[in-house]
Design a protein around this motif. Sequence first.
Motif, PDB file in Angstrom:
ATOM      1  N   VAL A   1      23.880  51.931  35.353  1.00  0.00           N
ATOM      2  CA  VAL A   1      24.378  53.199  35.030  1.00  0.00           C
ATOM      3  C   VAL A   1      23.719  54.260  35.880  1.00  0.00           C
TER       4      VAL A   1
ATOM      5  N   SER B   1      34.872  59.347  36.762  1.00  0.00           N
ATOM      6  CA  SER B   1      35.199  58.274  35.938  1.00  0.00           C
ATOM      7  C   SER B   1      34.812  56.785  36.573  1.00  0.00           C
TER       8      SER B   1
ATOM      9  N   LEU C   1      32.478  54.242  34.958  1.00  0.00           N
ATOM     10  CA  LEU C   1      32.720  53.057  34.272  1.00  0.00           C
ATOM     11  C   LEU C   1      33.171  52.159  35.032  1.00  0.00           C
TER      12      LEU C   1
ATOM     13  N   ARG D   1      32.063  48.475  33.801  1.00  0.00           N
ATOM     14  CA  ARG D   1      32.338  48.210  32.472  1.00  0.00           C
ATOM     15  C   ARG D   1      33.902  48.020  32.453  1.00  0.00           C
ATOM     16  N   ALA D   2      34.927  49.249  32.905  1.00  0.00           N
ATOM     17  CA  ALA D   2      36.110  49.245  32.776  1.00  0.00           C
ATOM     18  C   ALA D   2      36.792  49.534  34.140  1.00  0.00           C
TER      19      ALA D   2
END
Length: 398
Positions: free
Chosen positions: A12, A58, A61, A64-65
């Motif tokens: 992260v 963004s 992410l 994760r996405a």
Amino acid sequence: MDQERWHCRRPVASDGAIAVLLVLIDTGATLGGATWWPERPGTLAWVMLAAQAAVCLSLVLRRRAPLTVVAVLGAFTLVMSLLISPADLLTPENGGTVWAPFATVIAAYGPLFYQRDRRLAFAALALLTVVVARPWEPSITVMTIGVLRTAVGPLLALYFDARRRLVVALTERAERAERERHLLAERARAEERARLAGEMHDVVTHRVSLMVLQAGALRMTADDEATRRAAEELRAAGCQALEELRDLVGILRTAPEGDETPPLGALATLAAESTAVGTLVELVEEGDPARASPVVGRTAYRIVREALTNVRKHAPGAEVTVRIEYGESGVRLVIRNAPPVGPPVRALAEAGSGLGIAGLKQRIELVHGTLRAGPAPDGGFTVEATLPAYVPTAESVA
């Protein structure tokens, strides 16, 4: 791996740092006229600049996405292209450039590396490439730069994914080879144990059987009662030795179940057995034996047993003092025997391999202990060992 890279241990934080860096790069590049920034920026330009910064964020992410990040950047690029043409709400200072942010390079890496569905990932990247390259406005420069923007990331993703799969496959192969090597070594060890057991059984059984038969014959032909009684005791001891040998050979022919810890009274039993055959042993134990871990207890038992065996061989009739101190951090053993009262029996003294003390020293070194053995000033012999109180083993965590 035990030592992982920082970006793998803190994904992260790593992705956040990358997102902030790309916000700064894209904002600087846009204000510098490298992309869609107009010569006279108005409110819409500043709003879109802020939107571009949000879109670049963004990237947090991207693991994760990854498809969501690609969709967000693709949508921003498409909106920007429509605002420039055909809406004509923005007029870039440099018209022949790519409107997509540089963040698309990092975003294009994610779908092929983190997304399981490769077909969906390729479809999303194909749409992103079309939006970035703007084929409806044919320009070799724009199309070339756009394709490179969206192709570098996937190529790197395919390379690192193939490398990761190769490392996993090689690791599994190495572990499998190690397990096979261990199994082969265990089988070879078991075969060697069986061979040695058979040879020992043949040799020792032959000699002991002769001894038993001769003792039986002596019992039948002896004239006095004392000789017959001694012969019977010798015959019974030989029979018992044969039974114990059979049991021992059976153990050697099977795989060992582990080195069991001697019971708490095992040292007292050793002392009593030695006293019964004429070697007076005084056992002094100080502290709590439970402080010693199982492997330390086994090692202490073997030290005492070997020392008492040597006394019976080389110092017949000598009194022995066995002192064991169980401390919080270690176990100290001192086995001291007085001078012998008579000469040793030659056959008994020469029995054995002569490697008892050397073998003990190797075993003690394995548990990081120390051993000293040597003659005492009064003519006796002293064995002194120091062991750690706790030695971790597989049974400790079982």
